[in-house]
Design a protein around this motif. Structure first.
Motif, PDB file in Angstrom:
ATOM      1  N   UNK A  31     -12.953 -15.262 -18.052  1.00 36.55           N
ATOM      2  CA  UNK A  31     -13.500 -15.206 -16.685  1.00 36.55           C
ATOM      3  C   UNK A  31     -12.408 -15.141 -15.626  1.00 36.55           C
ATOM      4  N   UNK A  32     -11.332 -14.444 -15.954  1.00 38.17           N
ATOM      5  CA  UNK A  32     -10.197 -14.271 -15.039  1.00 38.17           C
ATOM      6  C   UNK A  32      -9.957 -12.799 -14.795  1.00 38.17           C
ATOM      7  N   UNK A  33      -9.438 -12.460 -13.626  1.00 42.90           N
ATOM      8  CA  UNK A  33      -9.097 -11.085 -13.271  1.00 42.90           C
ATOM      9  C   UNK A  33      -7.979 -10.586 -14.182  1.00 42.90           C
ATOM     10  N   UNK A  34      -8.129  -9.361 -14.687  1.00 48.61           N
ATOM     11  CA  UNK A  34      -7.101  -8.769 -15.546  1.00 48.61           C
ATOM     12  C   UNK A  34      -5.822  -8.487 -14.773  1.00 48.61           C
ATOM     13  N   UNK A  35      -5.915  -8.377 -13.450  1.00 46.92           N
ATOM     14  CA  UNK A  35      -4.738  -8.063 -12.647  1.00 46.92           C
ATOM     15  C   UNK A  35      -3.951  -9.270 -12.179  1.00 46.92           C
ATOM     16  N   UNK A  36      -4.667 -10.287 -11.679  1.00 49.15           N
ATOM     17  CA  UNK A  36      -3.962 -11.415 -11.056  1.00 49.15           C
ATOM     18  C   UNK A  36      -4.368 -12.777 -11.613  1.00 49.15           C
ATOM     19  N   UNK A  42     -19.735 -13.828 -10.344  1.00 49.07           N
ATOM     20  CA  UNK A  42     -20.697 -12.747 -10.591  1.00 49.07           C
ATOM     21  C   UNK A  42     -20.867 -11.813  -9.397  1.00 49.07           C
ATOM     22  N   UNK A  43     -20.750 -12.314  -8.194  1.00 47.79           N
ATOM     23  CA  UNK A  43     -20.997 -11.493  -7.015  1.00 47.79           C
ATOM     24  C   UNK A  43     -19.868 -10.571  -6.609  1.00 47.79           C
ATOM     25  N   UNK A  44     -18.675 -10.784  -7.134  1.00 49.02           N
ATOM     26  CA  UNK A  44     -17.553  -9.975  -6.661  1.00 49.02           C
ATOM     27  C   UNK A  44     -16.631  -9.521  -7.793  1.00 49.02           C
ATOM     28  N   UNK A  45     -17.193  -9.238  -8.941  1.00 48.33           N
ATOM     29  CA  UNK A  45     -16.403  -8.764 -10.065  1.00 48.33           C
ATOM     30  C   UNK A  45     -16.616  -7.268 -10.250  1.00 48.33           C
ATOM     31  N   UNK A  46     -15.533  -6.537 -10.383  1.00 47.25           N
ATOM     32  CA  UNK A  46     -15.576  -5.103 -10.623  1.00 47.25           C
ATOM     33  C   UNK A  46     -15.152  -4.838 -12.060  1.00 47.25           C
ATOM     34  N   UNK A  62     -12.446  -1.955 -25.366  1.00 43.17           N
ATOM     35  CA  UNK A  62     -11.007  -2.202 -25.312  1.00 43.17           C
ATOM     36  C   UNK A  62     -10.330  -1.601 -24.095  1.00 43.17           C
ATOM     37  N   UNK A  63     -10.959  -0.615 -23.477  1.00 43.72           N
ATOM     38  CA  UNK A  63     -10.396   0.030 -22.294  1.00 43.72           C
ATOM     39  C   UNK A  63     -11.039  -0.487 -21.012  1.00 43.72           C
ATOM     40  N   UNK A  64     -11.955  -1.433 -21.131  1.00 46.14           N
ATOM     41  CA  UNK A  64     -12.670  -1.966 -19.974  1.00 46.14           C
ATOM     42  C   UNK A  64     -12.049  -3.281 -19.543  1.00 46.14           C
ATOM     43  N   UNK A  65     -11.924  -3.461 -18.231  1.00 44.66           N
ATOM     44  CA  UNK A  65     -11.383  -4.707 -17.707  1.00 44.66           C
ATOM     45  C   UNK A  65     -12.180  -5.149 -16.496  1.00 44.66           C
ATOM     46  N   UNK A  66     -12.182  -6.450 -16.259  1.00 36.16           N
ATOM     47  CA  UNK A  66     -12.836  -7.037 -15.097  1.00 36.16           C
ATOM     48  C   UNK A  66     -11.758  -7.373 -14.072  1.00 36.16           C
ATOM     49  N   UNK A  67     -12.026  -7.008 -12.818  1.00 34.68           N
ATOM     50  CA  UNK A  67     -11.047  -7.201 -11.746  1.00 34.68           C
ATOM     51  C   UNK A  67     -11.677  -7.881 -10.534  1.00 34.68           C
ATOM     52  N   UNK A  68     -10.846  -8.595  -9.797  1.00 31.83           N
ATOM     53  CA  UNK A  68     -11.269  -9.142  -8.509  1.00 31.83           C
ATOM     54  C   UNK A  68     -11.273  -7.993  -7.491  1.00 31.83           C
ATOM     55  N   UNK A  69     -11.874  -8.184  -6.311  1.00 37.54           N
ATOM     56  CA  UNK A  69     -11.918  -7.099  -5.325  1.00 37.54           C
ATOM     57  C   UNK A  69     -10.537  -6.554  -4.944  1.00 37.54           C
ATOM     58  N   UNK A  70      -9.564  -7.417  -4.793  1.00 36.12           N
ATOM     59  CA  UNK A  70      -8.224  -6.963  -4.398  1.00 36.12           C
ATOM     60  C   UNK A  70      -7.571  -6.116  -5.488  1.00 36.12           C
ATOM     61  N   UNK A  71      -7.635  -6.563  -6.725  1.00 34.28           N
ATOM     62  CA  UNK A  71      -7.030  -5.799  -7.825  1.00 34.28           C
ATOM     63  C   UNK A  71      -7.787  -4.502  -8.072  1.00 34.28           C
ATOM     64  N   UNK A  72      -9.100  -4.521  -7.885  1.00 38.16           N
ATOM     65  CA  UNK A  72      -9.887  -3.286  -8.022  1.00 38.16           C
ATOM     66  C   UNK A  72      -9.440  -2.270  -6.973  1.00 38.16           C
ATOM     67  N   UNK A  73      -9.267  -2.718  -5.744  1.00 36.73           N
ATOM     68  CA  UNK A  73      -8.805  -1.849  -4.661  1.00 36.73           C
ATOM     69  C   UNK A  73      -7.439  -1.259  -4.995  1.00 36.73           C
ATOM     70  N   UNK A  74      -6.527  -2.083  -5.500  1.00 40.67           N
ATOM     71  CA  UNK A  74      -5.193  -1.600  -5.885  1.00 40.67           C
ATOM     72  C   UNK A  74      -5.271  -0.602  -7.039  1.00 40.67           C
TER      73      UNK A  74
END
Length: 92
Positions: A31-36, A42-46, A62-74
């Protein structure tokens, strides 16, 4: 309750993720962002493909990752930059 373990090469849909795929990715990432590593809610996971399909990435867990809004934007910014530079895109 732990969900079933899915192999990294399990296919995912092209448009919609199943609840099982979402749970598998979030569980894999604790349940952590793959980027940071920020906690995800649930409301802000990309959910993004690490390597986009247009760049040869597969539609698999294996190619799918969950990101926070900031890391998704980056992540999206890096993809846009890649396609803005046709030479860089050819070399990837």
């Amino acid at each position: 309750m732990r969900t079933a373990t899915y192999p990294d090469d399990a296919p995912i849909g092209d448009a919609y993720l199943t609840h099982e795929a979402v749970r598998a990715v979030l569980e894999r990432q604790d349940n952590r962002c793959a980027g940071c590593s920020a906690a995800l809610d649930a409301g802000s996971t990309y959910f993004d493909l690490r390597r986009p399909a247009i760049c040869g990435g597969s539609h698999t867990l294996g190619n799918l990752e969950a990101l926070c809004p900031s890391c998704h934007r980056n992540h999206m910014h890096r993809i846009r930059e890649l396609f803005a530079d046709p030479v860089a895109h050819r070399n990837k």
